[in-house]
Write an enzyme that holds these catalytic residues in place. Structure first.
Site, PDB file in Angstrom:
ATOM      1  N   GLU A 154     -30.393  32.041 -26.983  1.00 50.14           N
ATOM      2  CA  GLU A 154     -29.449  30.779 -26.121  1.00 50.14           C
ATOM      3  C   GLU A 154     -28.506  30.166 -27.552  1.00 50.14           C
ATOM      4  OE1 GLU A 154     -32.501  30.768 -26.602  1.00 50.14           O
ATOM      5  OE2 GLU A 154     -32.640  28.624 -26.039  1.00 50.14           O
TER       6      GLU A 154
ATOM      7  N   HIS B 278     -35.235  32.108 -29.285  1.00 44.97           N
ATOM      8  CA  HIS B 278     -33.851  31.421 -28.544  1.00 44.97           C
ATOM      9  C   HIS B 278     -32.724  31.893 -28.635  1.00 44.97           C
ATOM     10  CE1 HIS B 278     -36.023  27.634 -27.940  1.00 44.97           C
ATOM     11  NE2 HIS B 278     -36.109  27.595 -28.547  1.00 44.97           N
TER      12      HIS B 278
ATOM     13  N   GLU C 149     -40.361  21.832 -24.370  1.00 43.13           N
ATOM     14  CA  GLU C 149     -41.443  21.458 -24.610  1.00 43.13           C
ATOM     15  C   GLU C 149     -42.254  21.585 -23.330  1.00 43.13           C
ATOM     16  OE1 GLU C 149     -43.245  19.915 -27.266  1.00 43.13           O
ATOM     17  OE2 GLU C 149     -45.095  20.170 -25.823  1.00 43.13           O
ATOM     18  N   SER C 150     -43.694  22.853 -23.681  1.00 38.73           N
ATOM     19  CA  SER C 150     -43.915  23.374 -22.463  1.00 38.73           C
ATOM     20  C   SER C 150     -44.739  22.617 -21.479  1.00 38.73           C
ATOM     21  CB  SER C 150     -44.946  24.499 -23.100  1.00 38.73           C
ATOM     22  OG  SER C 150     -45.602  24.060 -23.792  1.00 38.73           O
TER      23      SER C 150
ATOM     24  N   ARG D 183     -40.185  25.425 -33.475  1.00 36.44           N
ATOM     25  CA  ARG D 183     -41.864  25.347 -33.656  1.00 36.44           C
ATOM     26  C   ARG D 183     -41.866  26.652 -32.120  1.00 36.44           C
ATOM     27  NH1 ARG D 183     -43.226  20.531 -30.868  1.00 36.44           N
ATOM     28  NH2 ARG D 183     -45.041  20.818 -32.217  1.00 36.44           N
TER      29      ARG D 183
ATOM     30  N   ARG E 175     -49.393  28.338 -28.684  1.00 40.26           N
ATOM     31  CA  ARG E 175     -47.981  27.438 -29.217  1.00 40.26           C
ATOM     32  C   ARG E 175     -48.294  26.982 -30.868  1.00 40.26           C
ATOM     33  NH1 ARG E 175     -48.941  22.773 -26.100  1.00 40.26           N
ATOM     34  NH2 ARG E 175     -46.921  21.730 -26.374  1.00 40.26           N
TER      35      ARG E 175
ATOM     36  N   CYS F 281     -39.441  30.700 -25.018  1.00 36.57           N
ATOM     37  CA  CYS F 281     -40.091  29.905 -26.669  1.00 36.57           C
ATOM     38  C   CYS F 281     -41.271  29.217 -25.288  1.00 36.57           C
ATOM     39  CB  CYS F 281     -39.002  28.711 -26.664  1.00 36.57           C
ATOM     40  SG  CYS F 281     -39.749  27.964 -28.292  1.00 36.57           S
TER      41      CYS F 281
HETATM   42  N1  GLN Z   1     -43.513  24.642 -29.335  1.00 34.59           N
HETATM   43  C1  GLN Z   1     -43.258  24.202 -27.748  1.00 34.59           C
HETATM   44  C2  GLN Z   1     -43.926  24.421 -26.914  1.00 34.59           C
HETATM   45  O1  GLN Z   1     -45.282  24.506 -27.146  1.00 34.59           O
HETATM   46  C3  GLN Z   1     -41.765  25.067 -27.894  1.00 34.59           C
HETATM   47  C4  GLN Z   1     -40.791  24.883 -28.535  1.00 34.59           C
HETATM   48  C5  GLN Z   1     -39.444  25.985 -28.059  1.00 34.59           C
HETATM   49  O2  GLN Z   1     -39.402  26.210 -27.253  1.00 34.59           O
HETATM   50  N2  GLN Z   1     -38.396  25.797 -28.607  1.00 34.59           N
HETATM   51  O3  GLN Z   1     -44.012  23.782 -25.861  1.00 34.59           O
END
Ligand code: GLN
Length: 194
Positions: A176, A174, A52-53, A139, A110, A83
């Site tokens: 990973e 991702h 989650e950024s 997401r 985002r 991400c």
């Molecule tokens: N939606 C997340 C964000 O805005 C990022 C999602 C993710 O890293 N899988 O930070």
């Protein structure tokens, strides 16, 4: 740094830390979970994982990582953001959020793929890696705009989802979370060449 197995740090504040560490090891690098800025001195490159950024960003501020990671990047050592990590390194973020590290000349949007496609997998063409790659999107952001110094390495559905600017690499997906280590190998090569 040993030429054969550079130590690559994974920023361990929140998100997919262990998965990146496992992928790095599978691809032949040594890895260290980075919890404190003073650990950055001992690594040859850094991965900022997905998660989650906003959380990762706030924790980077709280623990003094912002200037420390900027200094690491300015020293020429590679940084890879996946991400949420893509959002963390962007110079601009769509819709009012202030940038965090401002390392790459991109605007990140985002959760860009929207409700119907919140999470999905897709085969994506990444010419620098050869055969298609299975992209896992959760997401995910996309790159809304990129400056002329940014190489777009992959697009999906007309959207920019992987890019490189000098020693900074980003993916909206991702790698990973798959067993395909080619993106990590690409990053390890960047670290070896730095
Ligand atoms: N939606 C997340 C964000 O805005 C990022 C999602 C993710 O890293 N899988 O930070």
């Amino acid at each position: 740094m040993s030429k054969e197995s550079p130590v690559i740090g994974v920023l361990a504040l929140q998100g997919a830390v262990r998965e990146h560490a496992a992928a790095l090891r599978a691809a032949g690098a040594e890895t260290e979970a980075i919890k404190w800025p003073d650990q950055l001195a001992g690594i040859a490159g850094l991965i900022i994982p997905g998660g989650e950024s906003t959380t990762i960003g706030k924790l980077m501020v709280k623990y003094g990582f912002i200037q420390a990671i900027r200094d690491l990047a300015a020293s020429g050592r590679p940084v890879y953001g996946s991400c949420a990590g893509l959002i963390a390194v962007a110079k601009r973020i769509t819709e009012g959020t202030d940038p965090w590290l401002s390392l790459m000349d991109i605007e990140a949007t985002r959760n860009a793929f929207g409700r119907q496609q919140e999470s999905f997998e897709a085969e994506i063409a990444i010419p620098v890696l050869g055969a298609p790659f299975t992209g896992v999107f959760i997401r995910a952001p996309w790159i809304e705009t990129a400056g002329s110094g940014v190489d777009i390495l992959a697009e999906y559905d007309g959207r920019k989802i992987m890019a490189r600017e000098n020693n900074i690499l980003v993916t909206a997906f991702h790698p990973e979370l798959t067993t395909d280590t080619r993106v990590h190998e690409y990053f390890i090569d960047m670290v070896r060449e730095a």
